[in-house]
Design a protein around this motif. Structure first.
Motif, PDB file in Angstrom:
ATOM      1  N   GLY A 178       0.836  -1.184   0.000  1.00  0.00           N
ATOM      2  CA  GLY A 178       0.000   0.000   0.000  1.00  0.00           C
ATOM      3  C   GLY A 178       0.872   1.235   0.000  1.00  0.00           C
ATOM      4  O   GLY A 178       1.927   1.269   0.618  1.00  0.00           O
TER       5      GLY A 178
ATOM      6  N   TYR B  94      -3.224   3.363  -1.299  1.00  0.00           N
ATOM      7  CA  TYR B  94      -3.479   2.818  -2.632  1.00  0.00           C
ATOM      8  C   TYR B  94      -2.762   1.485  -2.793  1.00  0.00           C
ATOM      9  O   TYR B  94      -1.679   1.287  -2.250  1.00  0.00           O
ATOM     10  CB  TYR B  94      -2.974   3.776  -3.718  1.00  0.00           C
ATOM     11  CG  TYR B  94      -3.700   5.081  -3.740  1.00  0.00           C
ATOM     12  CD1 TYR B  94      -4.956   5.183  -4.311  1.00  0.00           C
ATOM     13  CD2 TYR B  94      -3.132   6.220  -3.188  1.00  0.00           C
ATOM     14  CE1 TYR B  94      -5.634   6.394  -4.330  1.00  0.00           C
ATOM     15  CE2 TYR B  94      -3.803   7.434  -3.201  1.00  0.00           C
ATOM     16  CZ  TYR B  94      -5.044   7.506  -3.780  1.00  0.00           C
ATOM     17  OH  TYR B  94      -5.710   8.689  -3.799  1.00  0.00           O
ATOM     18  N   GLU B  95      -3.347   0.581  -3.579  1.00  0.00           N
ATOM     19  CA  GLU B  95      -2.682  -0.675  -3.916  1.00  0.00           C
ATOM     20  C   GLU B  95      -1.624  -0.349  -4.964  1.00  0.00           C
ATOM     21  O   GLU B  95      -1.948   0.184  -6.019  1.00  0.00           O
ATOM     22  CB  GLU B  95      -3.683  -1.658  -4.512  1.00  0.00           C
ATOM     23  CG  GLU B  95      -4.809  -2.027  -3.580  1.00  0.00           C
ATOM     24  CD  GLU B  95      -5.902  -2.775  -4.324  1.00  0.00           C
ATOM     25  OE1 GLU B  95      -5.593  -3.563  -5.236  1.00  0.00           O
ATOM     26  OE2 GLU B  95      -7.065  -2.552  -3.991  1.00  0.00           O
ATOM     27  N   CYS B  96      -0.373  -0.664  -4.666  1.00  0.00           N
ATOM     28  CA  CYS B  96       0.711  -0.323  -5.579  1.00  0.00           C
ATOM     29  C   CYS B  96       1.693  -1.474  -5.733  1.00  0.00           C
ATOM     30  O   CYS B  96       1.708  -2.411  -4.939  1.00  0.00           O
ATOM     31  CB  CYS B  96       1.475   0.899  -5.075  1.00  0.00           C
ATOM     32  SG  CYS B  96       0.502   2.404  -5.117  1.00  0.00           S
TER      33      CYS B  96
ATOM     34  N   TYR C 282       0.445   1.987  -9.843  1.00  0.00           N
ATOM     35  CA  TYR C 282      -0.785   1.514  -9.214  1.00  0.00           C
ATOM     36  C   TYR C 282      -1.049   0.071  -9.621  1.00  0.00           C
ATOM     37  O   TYR C 282      -0.728  -0.350 -10.725  1.00  0.00           O
ATOM     38  CB  TYR C 282      -1.972   2.403  -9.611  1.00  0.00           C
ATOM     39  CG  TYR C 282      -1.859   3.788  -9.028  1.00  0.00           C
ATOM     40  CD1 TYR C 282      -2.031   4.007  -7.660  1.00  0.00           C
ATOM     41  CD2 TYR C 282      -1.551   4.877  -9.828  1.00  0.00           C
ATOM     42  CE1 TYR C 282      -1.908   5.265  -7.114  1.00  0.00           C
ATOM     43  CE2 TYR C 282      -1.424   6.143  -9.285  1.00  0.00           C
ATOM     44  CZ  TYR C 282      -1.601   6.337  -7.932  1.00  0.00           C
ATOM     45  OH  TYR C 282      -1.459   7.577  -7.393  1.00  0.00           O
TER      46      TYR C 282
ATOM     47  N   ARG D   4      -4.285  -1.416  -8.781  1.00  0.00           N
ATOM     48  CA  ARG D   4      -5.734  -1.662  -8.787  1.00  0.00           C
ATOM     49  C   ARG D   4      -6.181  -1.628 -10.245  1.00  0.00           C
ATOM     50  O   ARG D   4      -5.603  -0.913 -11.076  1.00  0.00           O
ATOM     51  CB  ARG D   4      -6.463  -0.628  -7.944  1.00  0.00           C
ATOM     52  CG  ARG D   4      -6.222   0.782  -8.409  1.00  0.00           C
ATOM     53  CD  ARG D   4      -6.981   1.787  -7.567  1.00  0.00           C
ATOM     54  NE  ARG D   4      -6.675   3.106  -8.070  1.00  0.00           N
ATOM     55  CZ  ARG D   4      -6.228   4.110  -7.344  1.00  0.00           C
ATOM     56  NH1 ARG D   4      -6.029   3.964  -6.051  1.00  0.00           N
ATOM     57  NH2 ARG D   4      -5.972   5.274  -7.893  1.00  0.00           N
TER      58      ARG D   4
ATOM     59  N   ASP E 154      -6.461   1.554 -12.507  1.00  0.00           N
ATOM     60  CA  ASP E 154      -5.245   2.335 -12.755  1.00  0.00           C
ATOM     61  C   ASP E 154      -4.009   1.458 -12.967  1.00  0.00           C
ATOM     62  O   ASP E 154      -2.906   1.977 -13.058  1.00  0.00           O
ATOM     63  CB  ASP E 154      -4.948   3.249 -11.558  1.00  0.00           C
ATOM     64  CG  ASP E 154      -5.769   4.516 -11.558  1.00  0.00           C
ATOM     65  OD1 ASP E 154      -6.039   5.037 -12.644  1.00  0.00           O
ATOM     66  OD2 ASP E 154      -6.139   4.973 -10.465  1.00  0.00           O
TER      67      ASP E 154
ATOM     68  N   THR F  16       2.635   6.332 -10.290  1.00  0.00           N
ATOM     69  CA  THR F  16       2.020   7.196  -9.288  1.00  0.00           C
ATOM     70  C   THR F  16       2.367   8.646  -9.596  1.00  0.00           C
ATOM     71  O   THR F  16       3.489   8.957  -9.991  1.00  0.00           O
ATOM     72  CB  THR F  16       2.481   6.820  -7.866  1.00  0.00           C
ATOM     73  OG1 THR F  16       3.902   6.900  -7.809  1.00  0.00           O
ATOM     74  CG2 THR F  16       2.025   5.426  -7.488  1.00  0.00           C
TER      75      THR F  16
END
Length: 112
Positions: free
Chosen positions: A54, A58-60, A84, A86, A89, A94
């Motif tokens: 995270g 955000y999931e990264c 990203y 997810r 995206d 980022t």
């Protein structure tokens, strides 16, 4: 880019949003990035996923093209190379344009 002005979305934002939607529709669903797996960027560079996590909520995924640099604000350092992870995206660097136009964006595998 200014997104909202005088009570309405700006033409620049609306154009970028249209490009983003068209890009995602053409790409279709994708698989999440996997640590140890190699992927291509839009500019044709091969990068390997080295970490999942995270990033500010955000999931990264972090890739091996990142580097540790001085923090832009305050003291300490930050590590670059995050994209990203997810589906809406996935692959976008980022902090870049939402339409995936940055050449360093990673191309995820198709889910189909």
């Amino acid at each position: 880019m200014i997104v909202w002005q005088n009570g309405a979305y700006t033409p620049e934002y609306l154009a970028q949003e249209a490009r983003r939607k068209a890009f995602l529709e053409a790409r279709g669903p994708t698989k999440a990035f996997e640590v140890g797996k190699a992927y291509q960027t839009h500019e044709g560079k091969t990068v390997t996923c080295v970490e999942l996590g995270g990033f500010k909520g955000y999931e990264c995924a972090r890739f091996d093209d990142g580097e540790t640099v001085p923090a832009p604000i305050g003291e300490g350092t930050v590590t670059t190379g995050w994209r990203y992870n997810r589906d809406s995206d996935r692959g976008r660097c980022t902090g870049t344009a939402f339409d995936h136009s940055d050449p360093q964006c990673v191309i995820p595998e198709s889910a189909s």
